[in-house]
Design a protein around this motif. Structure first.
Motif, mmCIF file in Angstrom:
data_model
loop_
_atom_site.group_PDB
_atom_site.id
_atom_site.type_symbol
_atom_site.label_atom_id
_atom_site.label_comp_id
_atom_site.label_asym_id
_atom_site.label_seq_id
_atom_site.Cartn_x
_atom_site.Cartn_y
_atom_site.Cartn_z
ATOM 1 N N GLY A 102 0.698 -1.405 -0.033
ATOM 2 C CA GLY A 102 0.143 -0.162 -0.041
ATOM 3 C C GLY A 102 0.767 1.359 -0.191
ATOM 4 O O GLY A 102 0.187 2.235 0.398
ATOM 5 N N LEU A 103 2.216 1.266 -0.262
ATOM 6 C CA LEU A 103 2.690 2.386 -0.393
ATOM 7 C C LEU A 103 3.127 2.986 -1.825
ATOM 8 O O LEU A 103 3.331 4.416 -1.809
ATOM 9 N N THR A 121 1.585 6.551 -2.436
ATOM 10 C CA THR A 121 0.483 6.657 -2.032
ATOM 11 C C THR A 121 0.649 7.699 -0.576
ATOM 12 O O THR A 121 1.710 8.022 -0.194
ATOM 13 N N ASP A 122 -0.541 8.057 0.049
ATOM 14 C CA ASP A 122 -0.238 8.941 1.256
ATOM 15 C C ASP A 122 0.451 8.060 2.367
ATOM 16 O O ASP A 122 1.128 8.814 3.009
ATOM 17 N N GLU A 123 0.124 6.942 2.154
ATOM 18 C CA GLU A 123 0.738 5.793 3.191
ATOM 19 C C GLU A 123 2.326 5.959 3.065
ATOM 20 O O GLU A 123 3.134 5.883 3.896
ATOM 21 N N ARG A 126 3.813 8.870 4.098
ATOM 22 C CA ARG A 126 4.107 8.986 5.644
ATOM 23 C C ARG A 126 5.055 8.162 5.975
ATOM 24 O O ARG A 126 5.964 8.468 6.909
ATOM 25 N N VAL A 127 5.155 6.935 5.597
ATOM 26 C CA VAL A 127 6.171 5.843 5.724
ATOM 27 C C VAL A 127 7.606 6.511 5.271
ATOM 28 O O VAL A 127 8.639 6.764 6.186
ATOM 29 N N GLU A 130 8.371 9.447 7.891
ATOM 30 C CA GLU A 130 8.883 9.032 9.238
ATOM 31 C C GLU A 130 10.123 8.455 9.255
ATOM 32 O O GLU A 130 11.104 8.743 10.184
#
Length: 186
Positions: A102-103, A121-123, A126-127, A130
């Motif tokens: 899902g990345l 993706t948004d995820e 985010r990863v 981080e």
């Protein structure tokens, strides 16, 4: 040829004032090369330890694809393979893994409906953010005792070295396989 002169903590000969011209260049290059090998080994050990602690973590080469998609925006798989200097089939397999996590997502290319663009993706973003935050905190802690000017100088020289390395490798590759091999001998 046996080198003599002062040695550093790694037992490597330190260039001295008595070296001139090409000797000084080669002695300096030897020191830089030895430190780069040491750094690469330390990084590989840290990555291996991380993989052992987090077996589901994305491989470093696969993560690099996500980095490019976050930093450079959506692109075709072939352009991504070129950007990371990798085989398109390898990139395809790695992208499949990032999609399953899902990345990364596949999108229709607005300029050519038959083609597919890959996008973080948004995820995935985010990863990436981080991981970047954690990396920056670690580096900041490692060199917190350095002066601000030393930290700045390291960033400047490292960027310069990386750019020169990239440009040299590009020129060597453009020169042809035989020329590149000769240029890379050590």
């Amino acid at each position: 040829m046996h080198a003599s002169g002062p040695v550093d903590r790694e037992g490597l000969t330190v260039p001295s004032q008595e070296h001139t011209g090409e000797e000084a260049d080669l002695a300096g290059a030897d020191r830089i090369g030895s430190e780069l090998v040491r750094l690469i080994r330390l990084l590989e050990r840290a990555f291996a330890q991380y993989q052992a602690e987090y077996p589901d973590a994305v491989e470093r080469a696969t993560y690099l694809l996500l980095v490019h998609l976050v930093n450079d925006g959506p692109r075709r798989s072939s352009a991504l393979a070129e950007a990371v200097h990798s085989d398109p089939s390898t990139v395809s397999r790695q992208i499949g893994h990032l999609v399953r996590l899902g990345l990364v997502e596949r999108r229709a290319d607005p300029d050519d409906g038959r083609a597919t663009l890959l996008a973080a993706t948004d995820e995935g973003r985010r990863v990436f953010e981080e991981n970047r935050r954690l990396r920056n905190q670690t580096i900041a802690a490692m060199i917190a005792h350095w002066s601000p000017s030393d930290r700045q100088q390291l960033g400047t020289l490292l960027a310069r070295f990386t750019t020169d390395f990239e440009n040299y490798r590009s020129r060597s590759t453009e020169a042809g396989p035989g020329d590149a091999a000769a240029a890379d001998r050590s």
